[in-house]
Design an enzyme around this catalytic site. Structure first.
Site, PDB file in Angstrom:
ATOM      1  N   ASP A  94       5.967  -5.602 -10.395  1.00  0.00           N
ATOM      2  CA  ASP A  94       5.802  -5.902  -8.970  1.00  0.00           C
ATOM      3  C   ASP A  94       4.332  -5.844  -8.554  1.00  0.00           C
ATOM      4  O   ASP A  94       4.012  -5.374  -7.466  1.00  0.00           O
ATOM      5  CB  ASP A  94       6.648  -4.936  -8.130  1.00  0.00           C
TER       6      ASP A  94
ATOM      7  N   LYS B  69       1.113  -6.922  -6.929  1.00  0.00           N
ATOM      8  CA  LYS B  69       0.720  -7.776  -5.804  1.00  0.00           C
ATOM      9  C   LYS B  69      -0.223  -6.933  -4.940  1.00  0.00           C
ATOM     10  O   LYS B  69      -0.224  -5.695  -5.038  1.00  0.00           O
ATOM     11  CB  LYS B  69       1.937  -8.236  -4.985  1.00  0.00           C
TER      12      LYS B  69
ATOM     13  N   ASN C 126       0.883  -3.721  -3.210  1.00  0.00           N
ATOM     14  CA  ASN C 126       1.217  -2.517  -3.972  1.00  0.00           C
ATOM     15  C   ASN C 126      -0.004  -1.857  -4.605  1.00  0.00           C
ATOM     16  O   ASN C 126       0.108  -0.974  -5.436  1.00  0.00           O
ATOM     17  CB  ASN C 126       2.258  -2.831  -5.054  1.00  0.00           C
TER      18      ASN C 126
ATOM     19  N   ASP D  35       4.398   2.122  -5.648  1.00  0.00           N
ATOM     20  CA  ASP D  35       5.668   1.409  -5.518  1.00  0.00           C
ATOM     21  C   ASP D  35       6.246   0.987  -6.878  1.00  0.00           C
ATOM     22  O   ASP D  35       6.151  -0.170  -7.275  1.00  0.00           O
ATOM     23  CB  ASP D  35       5.480   0.180  -4.609  1.00  0.00           C
TER      24      ASP D  35
ATOM     25  N   THR E  10       8.257 -10.656  -6.593  1.00  0.00           N
ATOM     26  CA  THR E  10       7.950 -11.133  -5.251  1.00  0.00           C
ATOM     27  C   THR E  10       7.682 -12.620  -5.363  1.00  0.00           C
ATOM     28  O   THR E  10       6.966 -13.064  -6.260  1.00  0.00           O
ATOM     29  CB  THR E  10       6.730 -10.371  -4.716  1.00  0.00           C
TER      30      THR E  10
HETATM   31  N1  ATP Z   1       0.114   7.233  -1.472  1.00  0.00           N
HETATM   32  C1  ATP Z   1      -0.034   6.518  -0.365  1.00  0.00           C
HETATM   33  N2  ATP Z   1      -1.125   6.664   0.405  1.00  0.00           N
HETATM   34  C2  ATP Z   1      -1.263   5.944   1.539  1.00  0.00           C
HETATM   35  N3  ATP Z   1      -0.357   5.039   1.972  1.00  0.00           N
HETATM   36  C3  ATP Z   1       0.739   4.842   1.243  1.00  0.00           C
HETATM   37  C4  ATP Z   1       0.972   5.569   0.048  1.00  0.00           C
HETATM   38  N4  ATP Z   1       2.157   5.157  -0.462  1.00  0.00           N
HETATM   39  C5  ATP Z   1       2.621   4.225   0.373  1.00  0.00           C
HETATM   40  N5  ATP Z   1       1.789   4.026   1.409  1.00  0.00           N
HETATM   41  C6  ATP Z   1       1.973   3.090   2.524  1.00  0.00           C
HETATM   42  O1  ATP Z   1       3.354   2.910   2.749  1.00  0.00           O
HETATM   43  C7  ATP Z   1       3.744   1.562   2.509  1.00  0.00           C
HETATM   44  C8  ATP Z   1       5.135   1.525   1.917  1.00  0.00           C
HETATM   45  O2  ATP Z   1       5.097   2.166   0.661  1.00  0.00           O
HETATM   46  P1  ATP Z   1       5.989   1.659  -0.547  1.00  0.00           P
HETATM   47  O3  ATP Z   1       5.756   0.192  -0.743  1.00  0.00           O
HETATM   48  O4  ATP Z   1       5.778   2.553  -1.714  1.00  0.00           O
HETATM   49  O5  ATP Z   1       7.406   1.930   0.096  1.00  0.00           O
HETATM   50  P2  ATP Z   1       8.782   1.358  -0.324  1.00  0.00           P
HETATM   51  O6  ATP Z   1       9.791   2.053   0.519  1.00  0.00           O
HETATM   52  O7  ATP Z   1       8.951   1.477  -1.809  1.00  0.00           O
HETATM   53  O8  ATP Z   1       8.627  -0.129   0.048  1.00  0.00           O
HETATM   54  P3  ATP Z   1       9.309  -1.343  -0.652  1.00  0.00           P
HETATM   55  O9  ATP Z   1      10.477  -1.673   0.185  1.00  0.00           O
HETATM   56  O10 ATP Z   1       8.199  -2.379  -0.634  1.00  0.00           O
HETATM   57  O11 ATP Z   1       9.667  -0.922  -2.040  1.00  0.00           O
HETATM   58  C9  ATP Z   1       2.635   1.019   1.610  1.00  0.00           C
HETATM   59  O12 ATP Z   1       2.544  -0.370   1.703  1.00  0.00           O
HETATM   60  C10 ATP Z   1       1.408   1.736   2.159  1.00  0.00           C
HETATM   61  O13 ATP Z   1       0.945   1.109   3.330  1.00  0.00           O
END
Ligand code: ATP
Length: 485
Positions: A253, A255, A258, A271, A315
């Site tokens: 994934d 992109k 991420n 992610d 994606t």
């Molecule tokens: N370690 C981190 N530090 C700062 N911001 C973060 C961090 N992890 C995630 N984020 C923020 O939170 C958002 C969502 O995180 P992530 O994509 O891991 O969540 P998700 O629930 O897995 O989303 P998805 O549905 O895309 O899988 C990221 O795009 C980023 O903006």
């Protein structure tokens, strides 16, 4: 059955899965996603994901079942400092307070395989105070939090069990926890604690103050980077992919959304819920380079040689041809996505984007990559075009990276000037200004501010034995050598 192709929106707040795209009417999806999924793709999407659910025996359930209603409370005046693992309050200032000092502090950690110590979880939700929402996924939210007793800042991913059950995403959460808990690499986000309450799973990670690389890219003039800058980020991504492959994982994934920016400006992959693990991981072998002046390199392809999967994940604009065809895919998908990422970094658009999803998929399958030549378009070197063309070879057996993995890519002449050994000590092209959480840059504007309101309803456990579904989620605290120095 669920669909694993995710869509990415170019608008600040929209980020969802194709499940949502299919459920909603065509036209509601933003920029990168238009129209319904191709029938062939839909058929493929029914193939299931088989993530490994390797778990630890150390399983604890946190007692706070309110998932943040009271455990996380607003904090209006964070005053952070950098020190070791988390982003700490009270910055130890050097005489000139330069960014370099911040960088040094951030890399005190030891990145060796035996430098992580896994212990029974030492925190509960009530150990943290919520500061603000950083991002939203489809089954959870990520918050900036402060640990009460240490004052350190972390990014806390809070996943709703109810949503995971509803969307069939439990295995993904386990996979993500497993990858984060095993990884120890400067370009992969660090996990410090994982635990659960009645209704939620929690992943307490290193806070990447620079926010999303995607956002940083959007703020550049023309939304693209100069070739040397793109090469820098590509090199860091290659180093992270090399490590993941060595560990037996395919990322699947890659992109700009991420990739997060650490406060030093170096990248951090995040992610991992779409990642896939080879079980067991193969042994790395050594490849000899043609040139006697080059040291032998590691063949990371052999670590995941046995892993071929059919899940329809990725994606839309980044998806590899073999994933669309459903013929089974390998770690070569990560090299394809690197090619798309490099193109997007250089030209501000992805190479195969069509007017709708079918057109995009058709182009991915049948059109050779073209480089923009209109007046005003960025001109790149022929070596740069060459490496992108080779990463975007449609046949995954012929693609750059398909023989010996990362070492194939690293030895392309485009990267001849890259000092691989010193990557994390080189100054990154974009250095986030220290803003210490409250006004962090490159995050999507969030309306929500203080209450940890994970869409309130009580968990409805309709699934028989639903509570046990999460019994094996590892509740651990991870100590990394150098964190507490
Ligand atoms: N370690 C981190 N530090 C700062 N911001 C973060 C961090 N992890 C995630 N984020 C923020 O939170 C958002 C969502 O995180 P992530 O994509 O891991 O969540 P998700 O629930 O897995 O989303 P998805 O549905 O895309 O899988 C990221 O795009 C980023 O903006």
């Amino acid at each position: 059955m669920s669909f694993f192709l995710r869509r990415v929106a170019s608008t600040p707040s929209a980020k969802a899965t194709l499940e949502d795209a299919i459920a909603s009417s065509p036209g509601t999806a933003a920029d990168r996603n238009n129209g319904p999924l191709a029938p062939s793709a839909l058929a493929k999407s029914n193939s299931s994901i088989h993530s490994n659910m390797t778990t630890s025996s150390m399983t604890t359930t946190a007692t706070d079942s309110t998932a943040g209603n009271s455990s996380f409370s607003p904090s209006s005046s964070p005053s952070p400092k950098l020190n070791g693992g988390g982003l700490h309050l009270n910055i130890p200032k050097s005489p000139n307070g330069s960014a370099l000092d911040l960088r040094r502090g951030a890399f005190r950690r030891t990145y060796s395989s035996n430098s992580i110590k896994k212990k029974t979880v030492e925190v509960t939700p009530s150990s943290f105070v919520k500061i603000r929402l950083l991002g939203k996924g489809d089954v959870g939210k990520v918050y900036l939090v402060r640990q009460k007793d240490t004052d350190r800042l972390y990014a806390m991913k809070v996943l709703s069990k109810k949503e995971m059950i509803k969307r069939n995403k439990i295995k993904r959460a386990f996979a993500e926890q497993e990858i984060l808990a095993t990884s120890n690499h400067p370009f992969i986000v660090t996990l410090y604690h994982s635990f659960q309450s009645e209704d939620y799973l929690y992943l307490c990670m290193e806070y990447c103050m620079g926010g999303e690389f995607f956002r940083a890219l959007q703020t550049r003039p023309g939304k693209y980077l100069q070739e040397e800058d793109a090469k820098f980020y590509a090199a860091e991504v290659i180093a992270a992919l090399e490590y993941l492959h060595l560990m037996g994982f395919i990322y699947r994934d890659l992109k700009p959304e991420n990739i997060l920016l650490h406060q030093t400006g170096h990248i951090m992959l995040t992610d991992f819920d779409l990642s896939k693990q080879s079980s067991p991981a193969g042994e790395p072998t050594v490849v000899k380079n043609g040139s006697p002046s080059m040291p032998p390199a590691i063949d990371t392809k052999s670590c995941i040689a046995n892993l071929r999967t059919n899940s329809f994940v990725g994606t839309e604009e980044y998806i590899a041809p073999e994933v669309i065809k459903g013929t089974g895919h390998t770690s070569a998908v990560d090299w394809w996505t690197l090619g798309i990422l490099m193109y997007e970094m250089l030209f501000g658009v992805t190479p195969f984007k069509g007017k709708d999803r079918n057109a995009t998929f058709h182009s991915i399958l049948h059109t050779d990559v073209q480089f923009p030549d209109h007046p005003g378009a960025q001109q790149v070197s022929s070596l740069c075009k060459s490496v992108i063309r080779k990463l975007l070879i449609k046949d995954d057996q012929l693609r750059l990276g398909s023989k010996a993995g990362a070492s194939d890519v690293k030895s392309h002449p485009f990267f001849k000037t890259t000092n691989w050994a010193l990557l994390r000590h080189l100054p990154p092209p974009i250095i986030p200004q220290p803003s210490f959480g409250a006004d962090a840059i490159n995050f999507r504007a969030m309306q929500e501010s203080v209450s940890l309101d994970i869409e309130g309803e009580e968990l409805v456990l309709q699934h028989p034995g639903a509570k046990n579904l999460f019994a094996n989620f590892s509740s651990v605290t991870l100590h990394h050598d150098g964190d507490d120095e």
